[in-house]
Design a protein around this motif. Structure first.
Motif, PDB file in Angstrom:
ATOM      1  N   VAL A   1      37.398  16.424  26.506  1.00 17.38           N
ATOM      2  CA  VAL A   1      38.097  17.316  25.592  1.00 17.38           C
ATOM      3  C   VAL A   1      37.205  17.659  24.399  1.00 17.38           C
ATOM      4  O   VAL A   1      37.122  18.823  23.984  1.00 17.38           O
ATOM      5  CB  VAL A   1      39.433  16.690  25.143  1.00 17.38           C
ATOM      6  CG1 VAL A   1      40.024  17.410  23.948  1.00 17.38           C
ATOM      7  CG2 VAL A   1      40.422  16.660  26.288  1.00 17.38           C
ATOM      8  N   LEU A   2      36.526  16.686  23.837  1.00 16.10           N
ATOM      9  CA  LEU A   2      35.628  16.947  22.721  1.00 16.10           C
ATOM     10  C   LEU A   2      34.481  17.860  23.133  1.00 16.10           C
ATOM     11  O   LEU A   2      34.125  18.799  22.422  1.00 16.10           O
ATOM     12  CB  LEU A   2      35.087  15.634  22.149  1.00 16.10           C
ATOM     13  CG  LEU A   2      36.086  14.771  21.374  1.00 16.10           C
ATOM     14  CD1 LEU A   2      35.435  13.454  20.971  1.00 16.10           C
ATOM     15  CD2 LEU A   2      36.573  15.504  20.157  1.00 16.10           C
ATOM     16  N   PHE A   3      33.889  17.591  24.317  1.00 21.02           N
ATOM     17  CA  PHE A   3      32.768  18.396  24.763  1.00 21.02           C
ATOM     18  C   PHE A   3      33.197  19.836  25.053  1.00 21.02           C
ATOM     19  O   PHE A   3      32.600  20.787  24.556  1.00 21.02           O
ATOM     20  CB  PHE A   3      32.130  17.763  26.009  1.00 21.02           C
ATOM     21  CG  PHE A   3      31.008  18.570  26.571  1.00 21.02           C
ATOM     22  CD1 PHE A   3      29.769  18.601  25.940  1.00 21.02           C
ATOM     23  CD2 PHE A   3      31.182  19.333  27.727  1.00 21.02           C
ATOM     24  CE1 PHE A   3      28.740  19.353  26.450  1.00 21.02           C
ATOM     25  CE2 PHE A   3      30.155  20.095  28.229  1.00 21.02           C
ATOM     26  CZ  PHE A   3      28.931  20.104  27.601  1.00 21.02           C
ATOM     27  N   TYR A   4      34.227  20.012  25.878  1.00 18.45           N
ATOM     28  CA  TYR A   4      34.668  21.362  26.240  1.00 18.45           C
ATOM     29  C   TYR A   4      35.344  22.080  25.062  1.00 18.45           C
ATOM     30  O   TYR A   4      35.241  23.294  24.936  1.00 18.45           O
ATOM     31  CB  TYR A   4      35.598  21.325  27.460  1.00 18.45           C
ATOM     32  CG  TYR A   4      34.842  21.036  28.734  1.00 18.45           C
ATOM     33  CD1 TYR A   4      33.953  21.976  29.252  1.00 18.45           C
ATOM     34  CD2 TYR A   4      34.998  19.827  29.405  1.00 18.45           C
ATOM     35  CE1 TYR A   4      33.249  21.707  30.409  1.00 18.45           C
ATOM     36  CE2 TYR A   4      34.304  19.568  30.566  1.00 18.45           C
ATOM     37  CZ  TYR A   4      33.430  20.505  31.056  1.00 18.45           C
ATOM     38  OH  TYR A   4      32.723  20.248  32.196  1.00 18.45           O
ATOM     39  N   GLY A   5      35.999  21.325  24.200  1.00 13.68           N
ATOM     40  CA  GLY A   5      36.582  21.930  23.003  1.00 13.68           C
ATOM     41  C   GLY A   5      35.499  22.486  22.088  1.00 13.68           C
ATOM     42  O   GLY A   5      35.620  23.587  21.545  1.00 13.68           O
ATOM     43  N   ASP A   6      34.434  21.699  21.950  1.00 15.68           N
ATOM     44  CA  ASP A   6      33.314  22.188  21.138  1.00 15.68           C
ATOM     45  C   ASP A   6      32.651  23.390  21.799  1.00 15.68           C
ATOM     46  O   ASP A   6      32.297  24.359  21.144  1.00 15.68           O
ATOM     47  CB  ASP A   6      32.287  21.060  20.946  1.00 15.68           C
ATOM     48  CG  ASP A   6      31.091  21.524  20.121  1.00 15.68           C
ATOM     49  OD1 ASP A   6      31.319  21.948  18.965  1.00 15.68           O
ATOM     50  OD2 ASP A   6      29.963  21.485  20.651  1.00 15.68           O
TER      51      ASP A   6
ATOM     52  N   THR B   1      32.736  26.894  19.335  1.00 15.18           N
ATOM     53  CA  THR B   1      31.620  27.841  19.359  1.00 15.18           C
ATOM     54  C   THR B   1      32.099  29.245  19.011  1.00 15.18           C
ATOM     55  O   THR B   1      31.463  29.948  18.224  1.00 15.18           O
ATOM     56  CB  THR B   1      30.949  27.838  20.744  1.00 15.18           C
ATOM     57  OG1 THR B   1      30.532  26.507  21.052  1.00 15.18           O
ATOM     58  CG2 THR B   1      29.754  28.769  20.761  1.00 15.18           C
ATOM     59  N   THR B   2      33.222  29.690  19.570  1.00 17.36           N
ATOM     60  CA  THR B   2      33.746  31.023  19.251  1.00 17.36           C
ATOM     61  C   THR B   2      34.189  31.105  17.797  1.00 17.36           C
ATOM     62  O   THR B   2      33.978  32.129  17.138  1.00 17.36           O
ATOM     63  CB  THR B   2      34.911  31.402  20.185  1.00 17.36           C
ATOM     64  OG1 THR B   2      35.928  30.416  20.092  1.00 17.36           O
ATOM     65  CG2 THR B   2      34.449  31.511  21.620  1.00 17.36           C
ATOM     66  N   VAL B   3      34.772  30.029  17.289  1.00 20.77           N
ATOM     67  CA  VAL B   3      35.183  30.016  15.886  1.00 20.77           C
ATOM     68  C   VAL B   3      33.946  30.079  14.985  1.00 20.77           C
ATOM     69  O   VAL B   3      33.938  30.799  13.978  1.00 20.77           O
ATOM     70  CB  VAL B   3      36.042  28.768  15.577  1.00 20.77           C
ATOM     71  CG1 VAL B   3      36.280  28.613  14.090  1.00 20.77           C
ATOM     72  CG2 VAL B   3      37.360  28.825  16.328  1.00 20.77           C
ATOM     73  N   LYS B   4      32.891  29.368  15.343  1.00 22.17           N
ATOM     74  CA  LYS B   4      31.658  29.409  14.562  1.00 22.17           C
ATOM     75  C   LYS B   4      31.034  30.809  14.596  1.00 22.17           C
ATOM     76  O   LYS B   4      30.545  31.290  13.575  1.00 22.17           O
ATOM     77  CB  LYS B   4      30.654  28.386  15.098  1.00 22.17           C
ATOM     78  CG  LYS B   4      30.994  26.944  14.782  1.00 22.17           C
ATOM     79  CD  LYS B   4      29.976  26.007  15.393  1.00 22.17           C
ATOM     80  CE  LYS B   4      30.348  24.557  15.192  1.00 22.17           C
ATOM     81  NZ  LYS B   4      29.390  23.633  15.844  1.00 22.17           N
ATOM     82  N   GLU B   5      31.029  31.449  15.763  1.00 26.02           N
ATOM     83  CA  GLU B   5      30.483  32.801  15.873  1.00 26.02           C
ATOM     84  C   GLU B   5      31.273  33.782  15.004  1.00 26.02           C
ATOM     85  O   GLU B   5      30.699  34.630  14.329  1.00 26.02           O
ATOM     86  CB  GLU B   5      30.484  33.265  17.329  1.00 26.02           C
ATOM     87  CG  GLU B   5      29.452  32.572  18.183  1.00 26.02           C
ATOM     88  CD  GLU B   5      29.564  32.953  19.656  1.00 26.02           C
ATOM     89  OE1 GLU B   5      30.463  33.744  20.010  1.00 26.02           O
ATOM     90  OE2 GLU B   5      28.760  32.451  20.449  1.00 26.02           O
ATOM     91  N   GLN B   6      32.601  33.665  15.040  1.00 24.91           N
ATOM     92  CA  GLN B   6      33.428  34.530  14.208  1.00 24.91           C
ATOM     93  C   GLN B   6      33.161  34.279  12.723  1.00 24.91           C
ATOM     94  O   GLN B   6      33.107  35.221  11.926  1.00 24.91           O
ATOM     95  CB  GLN B   6      34.914  34.319  14.518  1.00 24.91           C
ATOM     96  CG  GLN B   6      35.327  34.855  15.870  1.00 24.91           C
ATOM     97  CD  GLN B   6      36.766  34.519  16.214  1.00 24.91           C
ATOM     98  OE1 GLN B   6      37.425  33.746  15.515  1.00 24.91           O
ATOM     99  NE2 GLN B   6      37.243  35.083  17.313  1.00 24.91           N
ATOM    100  N   ALA B   7      32.973  33.031  12.359  1.00 23.87           N
ATOM    101  CA  ALA B   7      32.671  32.708  10.967  1.00 23.87           C
ATOM    102  C   ALA B   7      31.309  33.284  10.562  1.00 23.87           C
ATOM    103  O   ALA B   7      31.154  33.804   9.453  1.00 23.87           O
ATOM    104  CB  ALA B   7      32.691  31.192  10.757  1.00 23.87           C
ATOM    105  N   GLU B   8      30.322  33.208  11.448  1.00 25.47           N
ATOM    106  CA  GLU B   8      29.003  33.773  11.155  1.00 25.47           C
ATOM    107  C   GLU B   8      29.074  35.296  11.022  1.00 25.47           C
ATOM    108  O   GLU B   8      28.440  35.878  10.141  1.00 25.47           O
ATOM    109  CB  GLU B   8      28.010  33.375  12.239  1.00 25.47           C
ATOM    110  CG  GLU B   8      27.599  31.917  12.190  1.00 25.47           C
ATOM    111  CD  GLU B   8      26.724  31.508  13.374  1.00 25.47           C
ATOM    112  OE1 GLU B   8      26.404  32.383  14.211  1.00 25.47           O
ATOM    113  OE2 GLU B   8      26.373  30.328  13.456  1.00 25.47           O
TER     114      GLU B   8
END
Length: 186
Positions: free
Chosen positions: A23-28, A33-40
Motif C-alpha cells: 500500500v505504501l509503495f503503490y500509494g506513493d 506522484t500525481t499529487v506532487k506533479e500537480q503541486a509542481e
C-alpha cells in the motif's frame, strides 16, 4: 490476555506487513506522484504569474502611460478639424517653394474611422498647383510630410503646360479627434 505466537499469527503478521508495504509503495507510486506533479505545476504557474506581474505594471500605471502618449500625439491629432490652420501652413510652404495654389477643395464629407474608434475622423482634400519646376512641387510634398500634424498624401500628378510651366494636383487626408457625441451624430 496473552498472545501466543504460532505459525498462523506469524503468517498473518507477515501478510499484513507485506500489504502495508505494498500500500505504501503503490500509494506513493500512483497517488502521491500525481499529487506532487500537480503541486509542481501549480508552483510553476504561480512563478509565471509573479514574473508577469513584475514585468507588466498594474493597470493604473498603464493608464497613466497611455494618457501621456495621448498628450504627446495631441499635436498630430488635434481636437476638431482645424483646417484653417493647415491651409495657412500649406500656403506658407507653397510660397516658400515658389508654387501657386490654384484651388483647394474638399472631395467629400468628413469620414469616421471605424477601425480605431468612433472618435477619430478624416477629411480628404484636393489641391491644384502650378510651378515652373517639378522639383519645387516635390519639395512641397516633402515639406507637407514633415509637418507636425499627420498629412497623408496619397495621390500626386503633374503635367507640362508650355515651355516653363507645370500644372499638378495632389490629394491628401487630414486626421483629427472629435468628441464621441459629435461622431455619433454623423
Amino acid at each position: 490476555m496473552k498472545l501466543k505466537w504460532n505459525r498462523l499469527s506469524l503468517s498473518l503478521l507477515l501478510v499484513m506487513f507485506l500489504v502495508l508495504v505494498a500500500v505504501l509503495f503503490y500509494g506513493d507510486q500512483y497517488i502521491l506522484t500525481t499529487v506532487k506533479e500537480q503541486a509542481e505545476q501549480s508552483t510553476s504557474l504561480v512563478d509565471q504569474q509573479k514574473t508577469l506581474m513584475a514585468t507588466y505594471p498594474p493597470e493604473g500605471n498603464i493608464l497613466q502611460e497611455y494618457e501621456e502618449n495621448y498628450e504627446e500625439t495631441w499635436d498630430y491629432l488635434p481636437e476638431g478639424e482645424k483646417v484653417n490652420q493647415e491651409m495657412v501652413a500649406l500656403e506658407k510652404a507653397a510660397k516658400k517653394e515658389n508654387i501657386t495654389l490654384n484651388q483647394i477643395t474638399r472631395t467629400g464629407e468628413p469620414q469616421l474611422l471605424e477601425d480605431i474608434g468612433n472618435s477619430y475622423m478624416k477629411s480628404v482634400y484636393q489641391v491644384d498647383i502650378t510651378s515652373e519646376k517639378i522639383a519645387d512641387m516635390q519639395n512641397l510634398l516633402d515639406n507637407l510630410l514633415d509637418f507636425e500634424r499627420i498629412w497623408n498624401v496619397y495621390a500626386f500628378s503633374f503635367q507640362k503646360n508650355g515651355e516653363n510651366n507645370y500644372q499638378g494636383s495632389f490629394t491628401f487626408e487630414l486626421f483629427y479627434h472629435v468628441e464621441n457625441t459629435t461622431a455619433e451624430k454623423e
